[in-house]
Design an enzyme around this catalytic site. Structure first.
Site, PDB file in Angstrom:
ATOM      1  N   ASP A  15       6.190  -5.301   4.249  1.00 56.50           N
ATOM      2  CA  ASP A  15       5.851  -6.562   3.234  1.00 56.50           C
ATOM      3  C   ASP A  15       6.624  -6.413   1.811  1.00 56.50           C
ATOM      4  O   ASP A  15       6.684  -5.144   1.406  1.00 56.50           O
ATOM      5  CB  ASP A  15       4.408  -6.600   2.923  1.00 56.50           C
ATOM      6  CG  ASP A  15       3.611  -7.075   4.163  1.00 56.50           C
ATOM      7  OD1 ASP A  15       4.446  -7.350   5.365  1.00 56.50           O
ATOM      8  OD2 ASP A  15       2.319  -7.297   3.947  1.00 56.50           O
ATOM      9  N   HIS A  43       7.772  -0.019   9.006  1.00 55.83           N
ATOM     10  CA  HIS A  43       7.925   0.078  10.518  1.00 55.83           C
ATOM     11  C   HIS A  43       9.693  -0.090  10.735  1.00 55.83           C
ATOM     12  O   HIS A  43      10.537  -0.240   9.953  1.00 55.83           O
ATOM     13  CB  HIS A  43       7.302  -1.321  11.055  1.00 55.83           C
ATOM     14  CG  HIS A  43       5.744  -1.084  10.574  1.00 55.83           C
ATOM     15  ND1 HIS A  43       4.868  -1.216  11.559  1.00 55.83           N
ATOM     16  CD2 HIS A  43       5.185  -1.488   9.612  1.00 55.83           C
ATOM     17  CE1 HIS A  43       3.592  -1.191  11.198  1.00 55.83           C
ATOM     18  NE2 HIS A  43       3.650  -1.299   9.780  1.00 55.83           N
ATOM     19  N   SER A  47       7.376   0.460  -3.393  1.00 48.23           N
ATOM     20  CA  SER A  47       8.675   1.270  -3.492  1.00 48.23           C
ATOM     21  C   SER A  47       9.790   0.257  -3.063  1.00 48.23           C
ATOM     22  O   SER A  47       9.558  -0.776  -3.027  1.00 48.23           O
ATOM     23  CB  SER A  47       8.741   2.546  -2.875  1.00 48.23           C
ATOM     24  OG  SER A  47       9.915   3.382  -3.334  1.00 48.23           O
TER      25      SER A  47
END
Length: 408
Positions: A189, A266, A377
């Protein structure tokens, strides 16, 4: 009478001396300092009486804090005025070049002990909170950064023992469906900072601000044929080395994870991870404002580069650390340690996942859990693909893990 005549001159002399002494005293009161030259000792007068030079030095010393506050406030005001003028020009359709920090400003920023602060923040995150204090603290964080707890696998705030567990919260399985019709998906996200094709061995971190591809990835020593094929006089040859198939080009995509985002990342595609390179470095902020200000920001910061191959050639995913993100975790790599107290500037550590027992490296499936940050980050994707690959994105848009990045 004779005594009176004799005392008159004496009275005049005493009065003159008294007036002279008072005049000198008033002058000393005005100046605040009296120097007595009768010897090496110097006496200081001022205010109510005698003071020593040390006490006067404390009063006469320049106070740095008010000057620092005034200077900083003035600079911030000047900077905000400049940004206001830039926004006015942009509203009129005039393109404004980005404001790039000079070397002195970057060096000054690096003097801030961000690595030490990040380690302290990491330890604070691991301190278990009393049950009665968890909901107020997490609720404040949720309100500040707009966290959607309805997507969390555990919605009860009392179940998160510390801030670290809350930051690394998992999502419900159905919260992020993985797109099956596209070969590359968003690994996390976040917000899209920039994307496109790599040109002239330069990558854009935001529009108009670039960094060197070779500096970011480091020397291409994980391939055995580099020493034979590389031409040191050709600066673009490093990019050509990464493109292994005819008719392909090199693409990039930058995803910024804000503090309120889901902090796990992911696998963006089906690929094979063959190599890991860890760059210790600074931990400067990577928010979009700083990314527009500091050139090669991602090259300054600590990062972990995972490189390998996918169906169309070279593929890499880089997790970039930032302030309060001293810990970058890769689930299948138990040897990785980030934000250690000591490191050599400009150094990097290599580790190969290809071994005699595992010739294929680490195979990752699209959407599979890959790693996590302790706070928001940045993730940078660099990959080879056919030239007809196009991104279905807009700079600045919000994206969620599992959504497609582009099509061929």
């Amino acid at each position: 009478m004779p005594s009176c005549k004799m005392s008159a001159p004496l009275l005049k002399v005493c009065c003159a001396r008294l007036i002279g002494a008072n005049s000198c005293w008033l002058l000393l009161r005005t100046q605040g300092i009296r120097w007595c030259q009768g010897g090496s000792q110097r006496t200081v007068f001022g205010g109510r009486g005698l003071r020593n030079p040390a006490s006067l030095g404390l009063q006469a010393r320049v106070r740095p804090l008010p000057i620092l506050i005034a200077t900083g406030s003035g600079y911030m005001g000047y900077d905000q005025y400049g940004r206001y003028k830039d926004r006015e020009l942009e509203s009129k359709g005039i393109e404004v070049p980005p404001r790039i920090a000079n070397e002195a400003q970057v060096a000054l920023y690096k003097t801030i002990p961000t690595r030490l602060l990040s380690r302290a923040w990491g330890r604070l995150n691991q301190v278990d909170l009393p049950t009665w204090l968890r909901k107020p603290i997490y609720s404040l964080y949720i309100w500040t950064f707009g966290v959607n707890m309805k997507e969390a696998a555990v919605e009860d705030l009392h179940q998160y023992r510390n801030l670290g567990e809350f930051f690394r919260r998992k999502l419900k399985p159905q919260a992020r469906p993985v797109c099956d019709s596209h070969c590359v998906i968003s690994p996390a996200d976040g917000k899209i900072l920039h994307f496109g094709r790599v040109k002239n061995c330069e990558v854009e971190q935001v529009k108009g601000v670039t960094y060197s591809l070779e500096t970011f990835l480091g020397p291409h020593t994980w391939a055995e044929s580099i020493a034979l094929n590389r031409n040191e006089d050709d600066p673009t040859n490093f990019q050509d080395i990464l493109v292994t198939k005819e008719g392909n080009a090199l693409f990039h995509c930058v995803v910024y994870l804000a503090p309120g985002d889901y902090h796990c990342f992911h696998s963006p595609t089906d690929w094979r991870v063959a190599h890991r390179r860890h760059f210790p470095g600074s931990l400067m902020s990577v928010n979009p404002g700083v990314a527009r200000w500091i050139k090669e920001l991602f090259c300054h910061n600590e990062r972990v580069v995972l490189s390998g191959e996918w169906a169309h050639g070279f593929f890499s995913l880089t997790a970039v650390g930032a302030t309060n993100v001293g810990s970058i975790r890769i689930y299948f790599d138990k040897e990785l340690r980030t934000n250690l107290p000591r490191y050599s500037k400009g150094s990097f550590n290599d580790f190969s996942y290809v071994s005699n027992n595992n010739q294929e490296g680490i195979s990752m499936r699209k959407g599979e859990h890959l790693g996590e940050f302790n706070l928001g980050s940045t993730i940078v994707l660099l990959f080879e693909a056919p030239k007809d690959f196009t991104f279905n994105l807009k700079a600045g848009q919000k994206i969620r893990y599992g959504e497609p990045l582009g099509t061929m």
